[in-house]
Each structure stands twice: as structure tokens, then as C-alpha cells.
Scaffold this motif. Structure first.
Motif, PDB file in Angstrom:
ATOM      1  N   LEU A 445     -13.818  23.892  22.670  1.00  0.00           N
ATOM      2  CA  LEU A 445     -13.010  23.018  23.527  1.00  0.00           C
ATOM      3  C   LEU A 445     -13.426  23.145  24.982  1.00  0.00           C
ATOM      4  CD1 LEU A 445     -10.632  21.122  24.030  1.00  0.00           C
ATOM      5  CD2 LEU A 445      -9.121  23.110  23.999  1.00  0.00           C
ATOM      6  N   THR A 446     -13.797  24.340  25.395  1.00  0.00           N
ATOM      7  CA  THR A 446     -14.182  24.557  26.794  1.00  0.00           C
ATOM      8  C   THR A 446     -15.438  23.770  27.147  1.00  0.00           C
ATOM      9  OG1 THR A 446     -13.219  26.779  26.719  1.00  0.00           O
ATOM     10  CG2 THR A 446     -14.787  26.308  28.492  1.00  0.00           C
ATOM     11  N   LYS A 447     -16.450  23.801  26.276  1.00  0.00           N
ATOM     12  CA  LYS A 447     -17.677  23.049  26.550  1.00  0.00           C
ATOM     13  C   LYS A 447     -17.410  21.554  26.620  1.00  0.00           C
ATOM     14  CE  LYS A 447     -21.239  26.196  24.797  1.00  0.00           C
ATOM     15  NZ  LYS A 447     -22.406  26.335  23.898  1.00  0.00           N
ATOM     16  N   PHE A 448     -16.584  21.070  25.700  1.00  0.00           N
ATOM     17  CA  PHE A 448     -16.239  19.648  25.715  1.00  0.00           C
ATOM     18  C   PHE A 448     -15.524  19.284  27.009  1.00  0.00           C
ATOM     19  CE2 PHE A 448     -13.558  16.032  24.917  1.00  0.00           C
ATOM     20  CZ  PHE A 448     -14.329  15.201  24.125  1.00  0.00           C
ATOM     21  N   GLN A 449     -14.573  20.095  27.398  1.00  0.00           N
ATOM     22  CA  GLN A 449     -13.776  19.797  28.594  1.00  0.00           C
ATOM     23  C   GLN A 449     -14.625  19.879  29.857  1.00  0.00           C
ATOM     24  OE1 GLN A 449     -10.427  22.403  28.995  1.00  0.00           O
ATOM     25  NE2 GLN A 449      -9.417  21.142  30.539  1.00  0.00           N
ATOM     26  N   VAL A 450     -15.494  20.873  29.945  1.00  0.00           N
ATOM     27  CA  VAL A 450     -16.327  21.027  31.150  1.00  0.00           C
ATOM     28  C   VAL A 450     -17.271  19.847  31.312  1.00  0.00           C
ATOM     29  CG1 VAL A 450     -18.202  22.405  32.124  1.00  0.00           C
ATOM     30  CG2 VAL A 450     -16.178  23.542  31.227  1.00  0.00           C
ATOM     31  N   THR A 461     -14.152   3.640  35.597  1.00  0.00           N
ATOM     32  CA  THR A 461     -13.116   2.636  35.840  1.00  0.00           C
ATOM     33  C   THR A 461     -12.262   2.430  34.605  1.00  0.00           C
ATOM     34  OG1 THR A 461     -14.671   0.907  35.208  1.00  0.00           O
ATOM     35  CG2 THR A 461     -14.523   1.445  37.554  1.00  0.00           C
ATOM     36  N   CYS A 462     -12.762   2.810  33.462  1.00  0.00           N
ATOM     37  CA  CYS A 462     -12.029   2.697  32.202  1.00  0.00           C
ATOM     38  C   CYS A 462     -12.321   3.944  31.379  1.00  0.00           C
ATOM     39  CB  CYS A 462     -12.446   1.431  31.454  1.00  0.00           C
ATOM     40  SG  CYS A 462     -11.622   1.216  29.853  1.00  0.00           S
ATOM     41  N   ASP A 463     -11.280   4.510  30.799  1.00  0.00           N
ATOM     42  CA  ASP A 463     -11.415   5.761  30.039  1.00  0.00           C
ATOM     43  C   ASP A 463     -11.412   5.537  28.537  1.00  0.00           C
ATOM     44  OD1 ASP A 463     -11.624   7.212  32.293  1.00  0.00           O
ATOM     45  OD2 ASP A 463      -9.874   8.478  31.993  1.00  0.00           O
ATOM     46  N   ASP A 464     -11.743   4.325  28.096  1.00  0.00           N
ATOM     47  CA  ASP A 464     -11.767   4.065  26.660  1.00  0.00           C
ATOM     48  C   ASP A 464     -12.819   4.918  25.951  1.00  0.00           C
ATOM     49  OD1 ASP A 464      -9.849   2.256  27.235  1.00  0.00           O
ATOM     50  OD2 ASP A 464     -10.868   0.514  26.402  1.00  0.00           O
ATOM     51  N   GLY A 465     -13.997   5.045  26.569  1.00  0.00           N
ATOM     52  CA  GLY A 465     -15.036   5.874  25.972  1.00  0.00           C
ATOM     53  C   GLY A 465     -14.612   7.323  25.867  1.00  0.00           C
ATOM     54  N   LEU A 466     -13.938   7.815  26.902  1.00  0.00           N
ATOM     55  CA  LEU A 466     -13.458   9.193  26.878  1.00  0.00           C
ATOM     56  C   LEU A 466     -12.368   9.370  25.820  1.00  0.00           C
ATOM     57  CD1 LEU A 466     -14.296  11.665  28.427  1.00  0.00           C
ATOM     58  CD2 LEU A 466     -12.495  11.213  30.084  1.00  0.00           C
ATOM     59  N   TYR A 467     -11.534   8.328  25.653  1.00  0.00           N
ATOM     60  CA  TYR A 467     -10.502   8.403  24.621  1.00  0.00           C
ATOM     61  C   TYR A 467     -11.128   8.472  23.229  1.00  0.00           C
ATOM     62  CZ  TYR A 467      -6.970   6.823  21.316  1.00  0.00           C
ATOM     63  OH  TYR A 467      -6.150   6.717  20.234  1.00  0.00           O
ATOM     64  N   ARG A 468     -12.186   7.683  22.993  1.00  0.00           N
ATOM     65  CA  ARG A 468     -12.864   7.753  21.697  1.00  0.00           C
ATOM     66  C   ARG A 468     -13.435   9.147  21.452  1.00  0.00           C
ATOM     67  NH1 ARG A 468     -14.344   2.333  22.900  1.00  0.00           N
ATOM     68  NH2 ARG A 468     -16.147   3.057  24.090  1.00  0.00           N
ATOM     69  N   CYS A 489      -6.399  16.540  26.042  1.00  0.00           N
ATOM     70  CA  CYS A 489      -6.047  15.191  26.500  1.00  0.00           C
ATOM     71  C   CYS A 489      -5.959  15.087  28.018  1.00  0.00           C
ATOM     72  CB  CYS A 489      -4.722  14.758  25.875  1.00  0.00           C
ATOM     73  SG  CYS A 489      -4.818  14.527  24.081  1.00  0.00           S
ATOM     74  N   ARG A 490      -5.972  16.200  28.718  1.00  0.00           N
ATOM     75  CA  ARG A 490      -5.941  16.139  30.185  1.00  0.00           C
ATOM     76  C   ARG A 490      -7.225  15.568  30.770  1.00  0.00           C
ATOM     77  NH1 ARG A 490      -4.032  21.727  30.132  1.00  0.00           N
ATOM     78  NH2 ARG A 490      -1.747  21.749  30.043  1.00  0.00           N
TER      79      ARG A 490
END
Length: 657
Positions: A445-450, A461-468, A489-490
Motif C-alpha cells: 500500500l505504501t508504494k502505491f500511495q507514494v 483535472t479529473c481523478d477518474d483514472g486514479l479511482y480506477r 482512498c485519500r
């Protein structure tokens, strides 16, 4: 197969490349070979045996001693006048070169060409065939042939440089490599319009490879020299490219030549495998037949050769941005990590990728983890590339010299002045990469978050990719705790999600409840803002009235699909307005019900807490308070008699209390 261009040099001392010397006392009709031995065709028996590798030469001392200082010295130092065997295992060029040198000593004509001149020149130097022994000795004549015939020819320069691979360090010491590299560089930098020599054209596929002879009607392409230079060994290729750089060739051409060389010598590097493994037989040029030998080497040798090629290519890539493609750099980086290239060169290559990271594609970024990491892909590497990109973005605008350099040397459309667009492209690329690597169960999780938080907020401008990406990570890691899911999710901003993403998130059971509430709230705020803006337009209808006719005309002139889309959008807005009003009415009704329930609850709690005696006193005190308030309200209208009555009543209250 290329032939030597020496025949085109007419009127010189060397004629058609045939070299001969005067006879030295031994009449011969030539040399004869029997198995692994050479014999002189003469009636005089040989008196010395010269051993070169596995080949034996049965010769005579006098012709050799008259022209070879090395032979004189060997016989003199041996102190044996009857010495009849000399071993020359370290002679450059081997038995073939010694055969030509021996024939020269006997006065037999020899044919000089690009294939044998470098070996014969080194053998002459080894045998010390100088002018001190005889005028016009072999060193002088081979040196003249190199200078006047070979270096004036494009093809002969390439072939001689290729033949020098087996003559180290003699070819380096005699400056043959340097002179051929300089000759090739001068010709490569020549104006294509002035090229009158033949060259091997760069084919679209290997079956179309053929020699090209420029004509007046044929326009020579700028990359005409790529194919010929690519047959050289990597150290000689580096020498040629270095010489070309000094002469001021455009950096994008140098980069293209490097990519072409890498595509031939590093199998699997490029996207399109242009060279088929069985295509060696179809090569029509002598230049390219020489390269086929590397495939027979053992795996360990191939790995060392490929590592050396990668390290050399990294060191000669031009410093300018866009000299090579980002895809090429990433593929080179993949092979560098796989073959354990020197860390300093890998770091330099990572910085080069960071300079043009916005040009990268997802398949090129999916670099496997070749170290002991448990993850499938090298996420740390991508994070370093992203950091190099951000550092480059911050430092480039601050450097005036870099700005002037960019104005002079970068292509139009690739200027770094459009930094926000570059960051947005990188943000989309990173989101796609995160979506792909999130499926790896070993990704922490740390590597993903960093990696997700490495870019600034303004890049998305849009976080749809990050949500996926977050949703993919939650799917692959179902055992995450509630705290870890909230922490994951932060990384995304619910206010930057599109309507489709919000609808998906509202029904996503993998998301924490708090995140779902935030998504719904942000969507409600968006709807409220949209309705408010629509209301402002409706209130200002009188202001927009003059534009109605123009708008109608505009709609009539637009395609039917646009009008239908506009009508559907208006219908959706009205539906949302109706749903919002219904929600407000239900909210008000629930609020009234809540107040009634609260009153009933307060009443019941008061009844339980109070006794009959205390409740009687409370009622009596409440009554007296109400009576006092009423008296104050009608005080000015009360006659004196009423005032006395109020005093009597107060005395009665006091007496009771």
C-alpha cells in the motif's frame, strides 16, 4: 559483395592494386599448398621453416633476411647460424598476411584490397619491413595504399575498419582505426547532394537490401550511411560517432543512427523486429555477412557483449532532448537492468528518460523487476523516473541558458513551455500504470500511495483514472482493513470525479462508507451549482431574449444528433431538478417528524422524573408567573382598587410559601 575500389585509381604506382617487388636470387613460379604447409615452387631446397599458427611455410633465408628486420634479429639473437625453424604465433593477420608478405619478399605479385590491406600493414610492421633494409619495402607500399586508395573510398574505409577488429592493438597503434573513422565521419557529414559513391541503402525490409548508386535524378536520404556503419563493432562504431559529433552533424541524425545500430545488435530491443534470424543468407553485401558470426557465441559471451554495447550506447547518446525517442530509452533501460549494467550509467539513463517522460507509453513502462523485489513490475524505477521528470520541470524554466538552448535545438511542438500539458499527460500515464500494477498482490500500500501522490494536485483535472487504480487495488487486496482502505482512498479527490465515476463509486461495496458519503455530497454540490447556474440564466431571460432567434437559427443549422443531445441534456437537468425538490420536501417532512418525536420524548421524560407533589408546586409557580406577566401587560389600565387587590394576593402567596 563489394569489390575494392582500387581499380578506379588509375595512373598510380599501384595500378590495379597489384603489388610486386624485385626478385632476390630465388627464381620461383609461385607458392604451392599441401595440406597445412606452403612450399616455394623452385628447384632450390628450403632452408628455414616458419611456423605461423597451424600453417607451416618452407622458405629460404636469403629473401626473408633481405627485407625482414625481425628475421635478422631472431637469427642473430639465437647465435645459431644453422637455425632452420622460426615460430611466429603472435604475428598480426595470421597465416594469410604472412603468405602475402612472403610472396612480396620473393618478388611475386600480390593483390592489395580492402580485405587484406590492414592485416598486411600490421604484419609488415611486425616483421620490421622498413626502408632501412630496402627502398620501397612493404611498410611504405601498404601505407601508401591505405592513404591514397582506401581512405578515399567510402566502402573500403568501412571494410578496412571492420577488418581491424582482429588486429588489436596493432591497428590502433598504427592509427588505422583513427584514420578510417575520420574518413567515414567526413563522408557521412558530406552534403547528400554531393555524394557520388555507392552505399548500402537502408531497407524497409531485409529482402529489399541492395546497393544504391546515386544518380543525378536520385535524391540521397540523410540516413544513407546508417546501414553501412551499423556493421562495425561497438568500439569502432563509438569512434565513428564521436568523430561525427565533432564535425557538427545534427543530433537527431546521430540519435537515429544509434537507434538503428541498437536494433541490429540488441535483439528484441525495438518494437518491430526488423531483422529475421534466418535473414543472414539473404544479405547481399559482404559487410553484413560478417555480423552473422555473433549468434554462434556461447550465452555468457553474448551477455558480456550486449552489456558492453548498452554501456557504450548510453555514453554516446547526444545530450539534447529528443535526440532519441523515449520508447527507445525505456527499452534500453529495461535491458540495462536485466544485464546488470553499471549503476552510474543506469542512473544517467533514468535522467534521460525523465527529460521526455511525457512521451512514454504504458507498455514501455511495464518493466519487470529483475532484482530481489517481490513485486512483478519495478515500481520503484517508475517512481524515480517520475522524480527526475518533476525535477526537470522545476529546473528548466529557471535556467536562461536552457531556454536559449531549447529555442535553438528542440523541435517545434515539443517545447517544454507547455509544462501543464506535459504534467497532465504524465498524470494520465501514471494512473494507467497504477491501474495495471495494482493487480499485483505483492504490491504494498505504501508504494502505491507514494507513487500516486508524487504528482502535484494541479496535474490532475479529473481523478477518474486514479479511482480506477484504487478500485483495482481494492479488488486485488480484499483483506485490507478499514483503516488501510481509508488511507488508500485519500490519494483521490472526490470532487474531481466525473458523474459516471460517482455513480460507480456510490454502488461500490469495496469503498469505505465515509468515502461513499463524500462522493455523494460532492455530487450533490455539483448538481446544486448546476441548478443555480441554470436558475441565473432563467432569471436573466429578458436579457437573453434578443439572442433567442439567433440561437434557434444556430440549432436549426446544427446536425440532428447535436439537437437530440441538447434535448436529452435539458431533460436530464429537469429530472435532476425535480428529484432535488422531492428530496428537499422529504427532508423538511422528516425534520417535522423529528421535532414531534423530540417533543413527545421530552414530555415523557419529564413525567417520569417528577412526583405528584413537586408537579403541583411547579404548576402553581407556573400559574403565578403567568398571572404576573399578564398584570404587567395591563398595568397602566388597572384602577387603584385593583392595585390593592394585587398586593393582598402577593401577601397571600408569601404566607403560603
Amino acid at each position: 559483395m563489394w569489390e575494392s575500389e582500387s581499380e578506379s585509381v588509375g595512373g598510380r604506382e599501384y595500378g590495379d592494386g597489384v603489388l610486386s617487388s624485385s626478385n632476390h636470387g630465388v627464381k620461383t613460379d609461385g607458392f604451392e599448398r599441401r595440406d597445412q604447409s606452403w612450399y616455394v615452387a623452385t628447384d632450390i631446397p628450403s632452408d628455414v621453416l616458419v611456423q605461423v599458427g597451424d600453417v607451416s611455410f618452407h622458405l629460404h633465408k636469403y629473401p626473408l633476411l633481405s627485407r625482414c628486420g625481425k628475421m635478422n634479429r631472431i637469427i642473430y639473437e639465437s647465435r645459431d647460424a644453422d637455425l632452420n625453424k622460426i615460430v611466429l604465433d603472435d604475428l598480426p593477420g595470421g597465416a594469410d598476411s604472412f603468405e602475402l608478405a612472403a610472396k612480396f619478399c620473393y618478388g611475386i605479385a600480390i593483390d592489395l584490397n580492402a580485405a587484406n590491406i590492414s592485416g598486411l600493414r600490421c604484419a609488415a610492421e611486425y616483421l620490421e619491413m622498413t626502408e632501412d633494409l630496402e627502398e620501397g619495402n612493404l611498410i611504405f607500399k601498404t601505407e601508401a595504399f591505405l592513404s591514397y586508395v582506401v581512405l578515399s573510398s567510402w566502402r573500403d574505409s568501412i571494410l578496412v575498419l571492420k577488418s581491424c577488429e582482429q588486429l588489436s592493438p596493432w591497428a590502433e597503434t598504427l592509427q588505422i582505426v583513427r584514420r578510417c573513422s575520420e574518413s567515414i565521419a567526413w563522408k557521412a557529414c558530406a552534403n547528400p547532394r554531393g555524394i557520388r559513391w555507392a552505399y548500402t541503402g537502408r531497407p524497409t525490409n531485409w529482402n529489399e537490401m541492395k546497393e544504391s548508386s546515386p544518380s543525378r535524378n536520385h535524391q540521397v536520404p540523410p540516413d544513407w550511411w546508417f546501414e553501412d556503419v551499423s556493421i562495425l563493432r561497438i568500439d569502432h562504431f563509438v569512434r565513428v560517432v564521436t568523430a561525427i559529433k565533432v564535425k557538427g552533424m545534427r543530433f537527431e541524425l546521430i540519435g537515429a543512427a544509434i537507434m538503428h545500430y541498437a536494433s541490429k545488435w540488441l535483439p528484441g530491443l525495438m518494437k518491430e523486429d526488423k531483422a529475421d534470424e534466418g535473414s543472414n543468407s539473404s544479405w547481399r553485401s559482404e559487410l553484413h555477412m560478417i555480423v552473422a558470426g555473433i549468434k554462434e557465441d556461447p550465452p555468457g559471451v553474448q551477455i558480456r557483449e550486449q552489456r558492453m554495447i548498452i554501456e557504450s550506447l548510453i555514453s554516446i547518446i547526444p545530450a539534447q532532448k529528443d535526440s532519441v525517442t523515449c520508447s527507445f530509452l525505456l527499452r534500453l533501460l529495461r535491458m540495462a537492468n536485466m544485464l546488470k549494467v553499471a549503476p552510474a550509467l543506469v542512473t544517467e539513463l533514468e535522467k534521460r528518460v525523465g527529460m521526455q517522460f511525457e512521451q512514454a507509453t504504458l507498455p514501455d513502462l511495464l518493466i519487470p523487476s529483475y532484482n530481489k523485489s517481490e513485486t512483478l513490475y519495478d515500481v520503484d524505477l517508475v517512481h524515480r523516473l517520475l522524480e527526475h521528470f518533476l525535477v526537470q520541470e522545476q529546473t528548466e524554466p529557471l535556467s536562461p541558458s536552457m531556454e536559449s538552448f531549447t529555442e535553438k535545438h528542440t523541435y517545434e511542438g515539443n517545447l517544454r513551455s507547455n509544462a501543464p500539458n506535459a504534467k497532465m499527460r504524465v498524470a494520465r500515464l501514471v494512473d494507467s500504470y497504477l491501474t495495471e500494477v495494482a493487480r499485483d498482490r505483492n504490491l504494498s500500500l505504501t508504494k502505491f500511495q507514494v507513487l500516486a501522490e508524487a504528482l502535484p494536485d494541479s496535474a490532475r483535472t479529473c481523478d477518474d483514472g486514479l479511482y480506477r487504480a484504487v478500485d483495482s487495488y481494492l479488488k486485488a487486496h480484499p483483506t485490507l482493513s478499514e483503516h488501510e482502505r481509508k488511507r488508500l482512498c485519500r490519494v483521490m479527490d472526490c470532487q474531481k470525479l466525473s458523474m459516471d465515476a460517482c455513480m460507480h463509486a456510490a454502488q461500490n461495496e469495496r469503498l469505505p462508507l465515509r468515502v461513499v458519503v463524500q462522493v455523494l455530497f460532492s455530487e450533490q454540490v455539483k448538481i446544486s451549482n448546476a441548478i443555480a447556474n441554470n436558475s441565473l440564466k432563467e432569471t436573466g431571460e429578458s436579457y437573453y431574449q434578443p439572442m433567442v432567434s439567433n440561437r434557434k437559427a444556430l440549432l436549426e443549422g446544427t446536425p440532428q444528433s447535436f439537437q437530440e443531445g441538447w434535448a436529452t441534456a435539458k431533460k436530464d437537468i429537469n429530472t435532476l431538478k425535480f428529484e432535488l425538490e422531492s428530496t428537499k420536501a422529504k427532508y423538511i417532512e422528516l425534520q417535522h417528524d423529528m421535532e414531534n418525536l423530540q417533543r413527545q420524548f421530552d414530555k415523557m421524560s419529564k413525567q417520569k422524573q417528577s412526583s405528584p407533589w413537586s408537579s403541583g408546586w411547579k404548576k402553581l409557580s407556573k400559574l403565578t408567573k403567568m398571572t404576573a406577566l399578564e398584570a404587567q401587560d395591563i398595568g397602566p389600565q388597572i384602577p387603584p382598587s385593583a392595585e390593592n387587590t394585587r398586593k393582598i394576593t402577593r401577601r397571600w402567596r408569601n404566607s403560603i410559601s
